[in-house]
Design an enzyme around this catalytic site. Structure first.
Site, PDB file in Angstrom:
ATOM      1  N   LYS A  17       0.800  -1.353   0.108  1.00 55.82           N
ATOM      2  CA  LYS A  17      -0.104   0.057   0.065  1.00 55.82           C
ATOM      3  C   LYS A  17       0.889   1.372   0.055  1.00 55.82           C
ATOM      4  O   LYS A  17       1.979   1.273   0.442  1.00 55.82           O
ATOM      5  CB  LYS A  17      -0.936  -0.018   1.085  1.00 55.82           C
ATOM      6  CG  LYS A  17      -0.533   0.191   2.788  1.00 55.82           C
ATOM      7  CD  LYS A  17       0.234   1.468   2.892  1.00 55.82           C
ATOM      8  CE  LYS A  17       0.895   1.518   4.387  1.00 55.82           C
ATOM      9  NZ  LYS A  17       1.811   2.775   4.920  1.00 55.82           N
ATOM     10  N   ASP A 147      -2.471  -2.037   9.565  1.00 58.92           N
ATOM     11  CA  ASP A 147      -2.754  -2.152   8.027  1.00 58.92           C
ATOM     12  C   ASP A 147      -3.040  -3.180   7.456  1.00 58.92           C
ATOM     13  O   ASP A 147      -3.424  -3.659   6.408  1.00 58.92           O
ATOM     14  CB  ASP A 147      -1.298  -1.906   7.495  1.00 58.92           C
ATOM     15  CG  ASP A 147      -0.688  -0.533   7.702  1.00 58.92           C
ATOM     16  OD1 ASP A 147      -1.489   0.519   7.710  1.00 58.92           O
ATOM     17  OD2 ASP A 147       0.429  -0.258   7.691  1.00 58.92           O
TER      18      ASP A 147
END
Ligand code: ATP
Length: 306
Positions: A17, A147
């Site tokens: 990401k 995350d």
């Protein structure tokens, strides 16, 4: 999702990401920082394979980019994920072999460890034939790290709380990024420690309106103008040379340069594919080519491999 279980072996791949926006509040009493972020999953992947073997306990083998910096014991986030899933569903973990092929830089601010945790949750739930629904797997993911839920979800999403409360964002088209990996990793904990010193009151927790508008409409230049990362100042304080890298990417034609999460990976947003090819080519002249990667986003989250 295409599911294929080859005898006693399951393979998955999970994306890295970047954060199009990362707003960081003041450290709370529990040690965590409240976040408001816009995640984007990009086409840089770790691959995991889980296999049932005859050996005792959980073994883990790591190959690929920066593998020597990844623990191969219970500290490994993929092992922790498998153990959490096993404990929750009372599964015997004896004979679980995990193999990780790293494509995501370690301590690069791209959530590689979280990707492996998400991958292990998905792969082991298939290997062990666990009847787990999306809410349950998301809840386990959130226990493992900020995350991890996004690594399962992928795409583009707003994250709040610790980053684990996710709302997908509708957005247009495909974006072209050039990544420059750091010469060495940067510890997320160290970046947050320095953030606490420099910004004891934290920053305002908001997603810029212009960024949300730019995701759904308008030219990519509008998005380039609204990227934000509250950790950039801190990471640049710890690694002043990153400022040169960020400037260089824009000098050679990127629309904007952005630090990925806590860094040190720099992400350059480009106008289109041919601009990205050009920027990566030019950056590769002054940097070792293996530190420069062209990716696109958004891409889906953790997926089983056939
Ligand atoms: P963050 O998600 O906090 O931004 P990061 O992307 O910068 O982190 P990671 O690559 O996730 O960094 O690794 C951070 C630390 O986690 C490293 O010290 C690494 O040794 C440890 N770690 C444990 N398991 C893994 C794993 N499977 N892959 C990568 N790192 C791992």
């Amino acid at each position: 999702m295409v599911s294929q279980v080859v005898s006693n072996r399951v393979s998955v791949r999970v994306p890295a990401k970047i954060n199009l926006a990362l707003a960081v509040g003041a450290r709370a009493d529990d040690g965590y920082h409240p976040l408001t972020t816009v995640f984007e999953a990009v086409s840089l992947f770790d691959e995991l394979q889980v296999e049932a073997t005859d050996s005792a306990g959980i073994s883990v083998k790591v190959t690929g980019l920066g593998a020597e910096h990844v623990p191969t014991d219970p500290r490994n986030l993929a092992v922790q994920a498998a153990q959490l899933l096993a404990d929750t569903f009372e599964i015997d973990t004896d004979g679980l072999a995990i193999t990780i092929r790293k494509g995501i830089p370690v301590s690069g601010g791209m959530a590689g460890g979280s990707a492996d945790a998400a991958g292990a949750l998905l792969a082991c739930s298939v290997l062990w034939d666990i009847d787990i629904d999306a809410d349950e797997i998301r809840a386990l993911a959130a226990e493992l790290g900020s995350d991890v839920p996004f690594a399962l979800l992928g795409g583009t999403a707003i994250g709040t709380g610790r980053g684990t409360e996710l709302v997908p964002v509708l957005n247009r088209g495909r974006r072209h990024w050039v990544l420059v990996f750091g010469e060495s990793g940067l510890s997320t904990a160290e970046v947050y420690r320095r953030f606490d010193e420099l910004r004891p009151d934290g920053c305002e927790l908001e997603v810029p309106d212009d960024l949300m508008a730019a995701l759904t409409a308008g030219p990519v230049t509008k998005l380039a103008d609204s990227l934000r990362n509250d950790l950039a100042e801190v990471a640049l304080d710890l690694r002043p040379e990153l400022a040169d890298t960020l400037a260089e990417g824009v000098d050679v034609g990127a629309l904007a340069g952005l630090l990925s999460g806590s860094g040190p990976t720099c992400a350059f947003l480009c106008a289109d594919e041919s601009a990205a090819i050009d920027v990566s080519g030019r950056l590769s002249r002054s940097l070792p080519p293996d530190r420069v990667r062209r990716v696109t986003g958004p891409v889906p989250g953790a997926r089983l491999l056939g």
